[in-house]
Design an enzyme around this catalytic site. Structure first.
Site, PDB file in Angstrom:
ATOM      1  N   HIS A 101       0.878  -1.175   0.000  1.00 44.78           N
ATOM      2  CA  HIS A 101       0.000   0.000   0.000  1.00 44.78           C
ATOM      3  C   HIS A 101       0.916   1.227   0.000  1.00 44.78           C
ATOM      4  O   HIS A 101       1.997   1.195   0.606  1.00 44.78           O
ATOM      5  CB  HIS A 101      -0.834   0.118   1.268  1.00 44.78           C
ATOM      6  CG  HIS A 101      -1.801  -0.994   1.529  1.00 44.78           C
ATOM      7  ND1 HIS A 101      -1.459  -2.136   2.193  1.00 44.78           N
ATOM      8  CD2 HIS A 101      -3.129  -1.102   1.262  1.00 44.78           C
ATOM      9  CE1 HIS A 101      -2.520  -2.920   2.306  1.00 44.78           C
ATOM     10  NE2 HIS A 101      -3.555  -2.317   1.751  1.00 44.78           N
ATOM     11  N   ASP A 104       2.107   2.006   3.403  1.00 43.64           N
ATOM     12  CA  ASP A 104       3.033   1.040   4.028  1.00 43.64           C
ATOM     13  C   ASP A 104       4.477   1.485   3.861  1.00 43.64           C
ATOM     14  O   ASP A 104       5.322   1.226   4.712  1.00 43.64           O
ATOM     15  CB  ASP A 104       2.975  -0.338   3.332  1.00 43.64           C
ATOM     16  CG  ASP A 104       1.636  -1.009   3.408  1.00 43.64           C
ATOM     17  OD1 ASP A 104       0.840  -0.652   4.273  1.00 43.64           O
ATOM     18  OD2 ASP A 104       1.401  -1.926   2.578  1.00 43.64           O
ATOM     19  N   ASP A 307     -11.056 -11.672  10.121  1.00 43.58           N
ATOM     20  CA  ASP A 307      -9.992 -11.891   9.150  1.00 43.58           C
ATOM     21  C   ASP A 307      -8.683 -12.088   9.910  1.00 43.58           C
ATOM     22  O   ASP A 307      -7.942 -11.140  10.135  1.00 43.58           O
ATOM     23  CB  ASP A 307      -9.934 -10.608   8.290  1.00 43.58           C
ATOM     24  CG  ASP A 307      -9.284 -10.813   6.950  1.00 43.58           C
ATOM     25  OD1 ASP A 307      -9.000 -11.963   6.593  1.00 43.58           O
ATOM     26  OD2 ASP A 307      -9.067  -9.805   6.251  1.00 43.58           O
TER      27      ASP A 307
HETATM   28  C1  XLS Z   1      -7.923  -6.648   4.187  1.00 41.83           C
HETATM   29  C2  XLS Z   1      -7.405  -6.813   2.841  1.00 41.83           C
HETATM   30  C3  XLS Z   1      -6.231  -5.922   2.494  1.00 41.83           C
HETATM   31  C4  XLS Z   1      -6.039  -5.890   1.012  1.00 41.83           C
HETATM   32  C5  XLS Z   1      -5.238  -4.755   0.492  1.00 41.83           C
HETATM   33  O1  XLS Z   1      -8.687  -7.442   4.693  1.00 41.83           O
HETATM   34  O2  XLS Z   1      -7.086  -8.165   2.663  1.00 41.83           O
HETATM   35  O3  XLS Z   1      -5.082  -6.335   3.161  1.00 41.83           O
HETATM   36  O4  XLS Z   1      -5.458  -7.059   0.555  1.00 41.83           O
HETATM   37  O5  XLS Z   1      -5.774  -3.524   0.825  1.00 41.83           O
HETATM   38 NI    NI Z   2      -7.987  -9.524   4.283  1.00 40.44          NI
END
Ligand code: XLS
Ligand code: NI
Ligand code: NI
Length: 438
Positions: A101, A104, A307
Site C-alpha cells: 500500500h 506502508d 480476518d
Molecule cells: C484486508 C485486505 C487488504 C487488502 C489490500 O482485509 O485483505 O489487506 O489485501 O488492501
Molecule cells: Ni484480508
C-alpha cells in the site's frame, strides 16, 4: 543489507527429506510442472503491510515484535530503514514478488502535498532497490481505510473532498505501480460500505463507487498501464456491510457500470469464508465470469468470525484451489500474494521466514497435486458425462435459443424425455480428492 536478518542464510531448496526448518522442502522454483517452472506458475509475493508495518499489537495489548524501524515516528529515515529490511528479507527468501500500500512504504503525511512528496521520495528509493534485486512488484494499492478521514469510506464518503484525497492517493499509487513495473493494481473497499443504514444513502454511494472505478480505469488507459485492475471482495470488517461482498456481487456491480471487461478480482480465502463461501467457490465464480485475477493467500480460523490472516496450512484446500486456478488457465498478471501475518507470539526475526517458507512449500505441493489431478482428470471426465445431455438434442436446442418454453414443455408431454435420477457421486469424488492430496 539491513543487519536485521544477518543471522539468516539465503533460503535454499533442500528437498522433502531435509530437517532444516529454514529450507524449502517442496518449493523448487525451477522445477517444471505442466510445462512451466513452479515459480512462474505461482508468482509468489510477500506483502509489505503484515510483514513490516505491524509491530504485533492487538486491540488488547501493545506490540510484541522487535522492529526498530517502528519504534519512533514514521519519518523518512524510518521508511528507508523499513525498505532496507524488506528488501533484505526478499533477497534472503528469494522472493519473486512483493505487494504494498502507498502508506506502508512512505513516511507519514497529513496534507495532500505532503502525501505526494513523501510518496514520490520513497518510490525513487524502491526503484533503486528493485534495480539491485531480483524481486519484482506484483501489485500496488492505495490505503483508503486507515486514516480517520476515511472512516466513512473513500469513494463512497458523504464528503466529496475526502474522495478527492482518495483520488490523489489512487492516481499517484497507480502511476507508481506502472513505473515500478507492477503487473496489477488492487482496490480493496475496506470502508466502501456502511456501519448503519440509518445514515447511509446506499444508491448514491454505489453511484460514487461506480464512477470512481470508471475514473481509475480511464486513468490506467491514459498512462498506458498494461497490467490488470482488481477489486478484492470482502463482506464486512471493518464496516458492517461492504459493497464488494463476494465475487458474484462484484460481478453484478461491474456489469452495472460497464466495467466487467476492465476490472477483475483479487480473491482472499479468509474473505470468502467470511462471506459464507468456500475459497474454491469464489475461484470458480471468477472463472465462470472471466474475471479471475490474483489471490491473497491466507486462512481464517474456523472458530471465529474475523480476518485472522494466518499463513495457509491446509493442503486439501490449497490443492483444490490450485486445481481450479489451473483449470481456469492459471495466473496471468496475477499471482500468490501472502496477505498473511505471523502470530503475535511469533516474536523472533526468523518467524517471518518460517511463515513464508511454509506457505511457499504448501503452494508448491498443492500445485504438484493439482497438476497430477489434471493429468488424469477424473473430475473433468465425470462432469463431462454428467452434462453430456446438453451437447445435443433438446439440451443443445434450448441453450442455442432455438426452443421456447412451450416447445420444451411440448417435448416433455410427447414423452420424448427421460427425466430419470442420476447419481452425483459425491463420496466417490471426495475419495478421489482425498487420494490426490499428498
Ligand atoms: C484486508 C485486505 C487488504 C487488502 C489490500 O482485509 O485483505 O489487506 O489485501 O488492501
Ligand atoms: Ni484480508
Ligand atoms: Ni487482502
Amino acid at each position: 543489507m539491513s543487519g536485521y536478518f544477518d543471522h539468516i542464510e539465503k533460503i535454499q531448496y533442500e528437498g522433502p527429506n531435509s530437517a532444516n526448518p529454514l529450507a524449502f522442502k517442496y518449493y523448487d522454483p525451477k522445477k517444471i510442472v505442466m510445462g512451466k517452472p513452479i515459480e512462474e506458475h505461482l508468482r509468489v509475493a510477500a506483502c509489505y503491510w503484515h510483514s513490516f508495518c505491524w509491530d504485533g499489537h492487538d486491540i488488547f495489548g501493545a506490540g510484541t515484535f522487535d522492529r526498530p524501524w517502528l519504534s519512533g515516528p514514521m519519518d523518512q529515515a524510518a521508511a528507508t530503514q523499513k525498505l532496507d529490511v524488506a528488501f533484505d528479507f526478499f533477497d534472503r527468501l528469494g522472493q519473486p514478488f512483493f505487494c504494498f500500500h502507498d502508506t506502508d512504504v512512505m513516511a507519514a503525511a497529513e496534507t495532500p502535498r505532503e502525501h505526494v512528496e513523501n510518496f514520490a521520495a520513497i518510490v525513487d528509493q524502491i526503484e533503486a532497490k528493485m534495480d539491485a534485486s531480483s524481486t519484482q512488484l506484483l501489485w500496488g494499492t492505495a490505503n483508503l481505510f486507515s486514516h480517520p478521514r476515511y472512516m466513512a469510506g473513500g469513494a463512497t464518503n458523504p464528503n466529496p473532498d475526502v474522495t478527492a484525497f482518495g483520488a490523489l492517493q489512487v492516481k499517484h499509487c497507480l502511476e507508481a505501480t506502472h513505473r515500478l513495473g507492477g503487473s496489477g493494481y488492487v482496490l480493496w473497499g475496506g470502508r466502501e460500505g456502511y456501519d448503519t443504514i440509518l445514515n447511509t444513502n446506499v444508491g448514491q454511494e454505489m453511484e460514487q463507487l461506480g464512477r470512481f472505478m470508471t475514473m481509475v480505469v480511464e486513468h490506467k488507459h491514459k498512462i498506458g498501464f498494461k497490467g490488470d485492475i482488481w477489486i478484492e471482495p470482502k463482506p464486512h470488517e471493518p464496516t458492517k456491510h461492504q459493497y464488494d461482498r463476494d465475487v458474484g456481487t462484484v460481478y453484478g456491480f461491474l456489469k452495472q457500470y460497464g466495467l466487467e471487461k476492465e476490472i477483475g478480482v483479487n480473491i482472499e480465502p479468509n474473505h470468502a469464508t467470511l462471506a459464507g463461501n468456500s475459497f474454491e467457490h469464489e475461484i470458480e465464480m471468477a472463472n465462470a465470469f472471466d474475471i479471475f485475477g490474483s489471490i491473497d493467500f491466507n486462512r481464517g480460523d474456523p472458530q471465529n468470525g474475523w480476518d485472522t490472516d494466518q499463513f495457509p496450512h491446509d493442503l486439501r484446500e490449497i490443492t483444490l484451489a490450485l486445481y481450479y486456478i489451473l483449470k481456469g488457465g492459471g495466473f496471468k498478471n496475477g499471482g500468490s500474494n501472502f496477505d498473511a501475518k505471523i502470530r503475535r507470539q511469533s516474536s523472533d526475526a526468523d518467524d517471518l521466514f518460517h511463515g513464508h517458507i511454509g506457505g511457499m512449500d504448501l503452494l508448491a505441493r498443492g500445485l504438484m497435486n493439482a497438476a497430477e489431478m489434471i493429468e488424469a482428470d477424473a473430475l473433468e471426465d465425470f462432469k463431462k458425462s454428467r452434462y453430456a445431455g446438453w451437447e445435443s438434442g433438446l439440451g443443445e436446442q434450448m441453450l442455442s435459443g432455438k426452443l421456447s418454453l412451450s416447445e420444451m414443455s411440448d417435448a416433455a408431454l410427447k414423452g420424448n424425455v427421460s427425466p430419470a435420477v442420476m447419481s452425483g457421486k459425491q463420496e466417490m469424488l471426495e475419495n478421489y480428492l482425498t487420494n490426490a492430496v499428498k
